[in-house]
Design an enzyme around this catalytic site. Sequence first.
Site, PDB file in Angstrom:
ATOM      1  CE  LYS A 194       0.909  -0.810  -2.331  1.00 46.24           C
ATOM      2  NZ  LYS A 194       1.031  -1.663  -3.888  1.00 46.24           N
TER       3      LYS A 194
HETATM    4  C1  LIG Z   1       0.572  -0.833  -5.047  1.00 44.04           C
HETATM    5  C2  LIG Z   1       0.593  -0.844  -6.629  1.00 44.04           C
HETATM    6  C3  LIG Z   1       1.522   0.523  -7.102  1.00 44.04           C
HETATM    7  C4  LIG Z   1       1.277   1.958  -6.771  1.00 44.04           C
HETATM    8  O1  LIG Z   1       2.447   2.295  -5.659  1.00 44.04           O
HETATM    9  P1  LIG Z   1       1.947   3.536  -5.072  1.00 44.04           P
HETATM   10  O2  LIG Z   1       3.305   3.708  -4.064  1.00 44.04           O
HETATM   11  O3  LIG Z   1       0.648   3.018  -4.403  1.00 44.04           O
HETATM   12  O4  LIG Z   1       1.962   4.781  -6.195  1.00 44.04           O
HETATM   13  C5  LIG Z   1       2.063   0.116  -7.683  1.00 44.04           C
HETATM   14  N1  LIG Z   1       1.554  -1.416  -8.581  1.00 44.04           N
HETATM   15  C6  LIG Z   1       1.653  -1.665  -7.986  1.00 44.04           C
HETATM   16  C7  LIG Z   1       1.673  -3.262  -8.668  1.00 44.04           C
HETATM   17  C8  LIG Z   1       0.861  -1.964  -6.726  1.00 44.04           C
HETATM   18  O5  LIG Z   1       0.531  -2.729  -6.276  1.00 44.04           O
END
Ligand SMILES: *Cc1c(COP(=O)(O)O)cnc(C)c1O
Length: 434
Positions: free
Chosen positions: A107
């Site tokens: 993210k």
């Molecule tokens: C946010 C997150 C996900 C999920 O991603 P999405 O885009 O919400 O489907 C998977 N793994 C980790 C480590 C995350 O932080």
Amino acid sequence: MKYYSLNRKAPSTTFEDAVVRGLAPDKGLYFPESITPLPDSFFETIEHKSNTEIAFEAIKQFVGDEIHEKELKQIIEETLSFEFPIIEFDTSISTLELFHGPTMAFKDVGARFMARCLGYFNKNNSRNITVLVATSGDTGGAVANGFLGVKGVDVVILYPSGKVSDIQEKQLTTLGQNITALEVNGVFDDCQDMVKLAFVDSELISHMQLTSANSINIARWLPQLFYFMFAYKQLKNKYKKIVFSVPSGNFGNICAGMVAQKLGLPIQHFIASNNANNVVTNYLKTKDYNPKASVQTISNAMDVGNPSNFIRIEALYSNNFDNLKNNLSSYSFTDNETRDALSEIYSAYNYIADPHGAVGYLGALRHLENKPNDHVVFLETAHPTKFLDVVEDVIKTKVELPEQIKSVINKKKSSITITDYKDLKRFLLARNNT
Ligand SMILES: *Cc1c(COP(=O)(O)O)cnc(C)c1O
């Protein structure tokens, strides 16, 4: 580029307005009015381009002329100032490591890109923007880090008390400055619901400019399409049929991958790998979309009972179930299967995965049962030390902490506890009156 609301009851708008609003006035998610494929030559020569060049070409049409070219390049360069390596396990499976950023989850890219866009748009504005965000674990840290010190922007993060890992909590509660953490007595869905309520609360909106930094915000969501291009760039000369297994929660990351495919990136198939929160797995099986309350798992960033980006995926496939099903498979795995996968990845490949990546690995294995000639890339969405308890317990080995984690682990947590929407509203109004 214009963006329309998927609820179709609000006017189309600019990139800037969509980023600043987060959600459309009719509560719909914004979606680009068109996606124009890049020329074949872009993909034919992609291995000779830098990540910054790839990202600039890929995102250009979505930003249009709203950010000056030179500044957009600068934003991208700062956003992508770390590596995105592929680790090949064997000729069938690779992982794309997306955890080399400052908070060690994928993210970071979306959060850094969005923070810089918002900073750019708000630089001549006297009124502060408040970024309101719900986190199931990693979003909070990435957003806090990405927005720290950005002028004109205050960040308020809601997280479910006791349901994020210690390190995740440290990352979102220790920065101070323009970042405030609200600790919610509840689960992630409660946090997300409160954020959604705030966006449609006319009294609140009349007092402050609110926006979201969840993947509903296009500036958080779209840059994730870069990952799939970076993986392709590294693998295109080795494998013909490249499949992505994406550990999914709110389905923003995988949906961005589908946008990359629309741009012309040769992706054979997508796998949405899920933990016990299996709304989409069930949907593809039964054609029945049944959101439900989220359940807690060891891959907590995917504990989402009503994935907010799924509606964008439907839009990409013009709401055609069969087309979607041809391009997307989804599997759901239990915590025990996830633990076994962590252990297997460690013993078979001497690789330490995190619980989310392990779910992605399981999805890859499932796909290969029927399509043994494909090459599946599972996304390693977070560094294993973010889930230290689970990982060390399974592999029975101490894991070395990277610098990014060491730097927060001894900092003092600071949060404000809230229980319901009334508390949130009181907090936001009080702050904006001072
Ligand atoms: C946010 C997150 C996900 C999920 O991603 P999405 O885009 O919400 O489907 C998977 N793994 C980790 C480590 C995350 O932080």
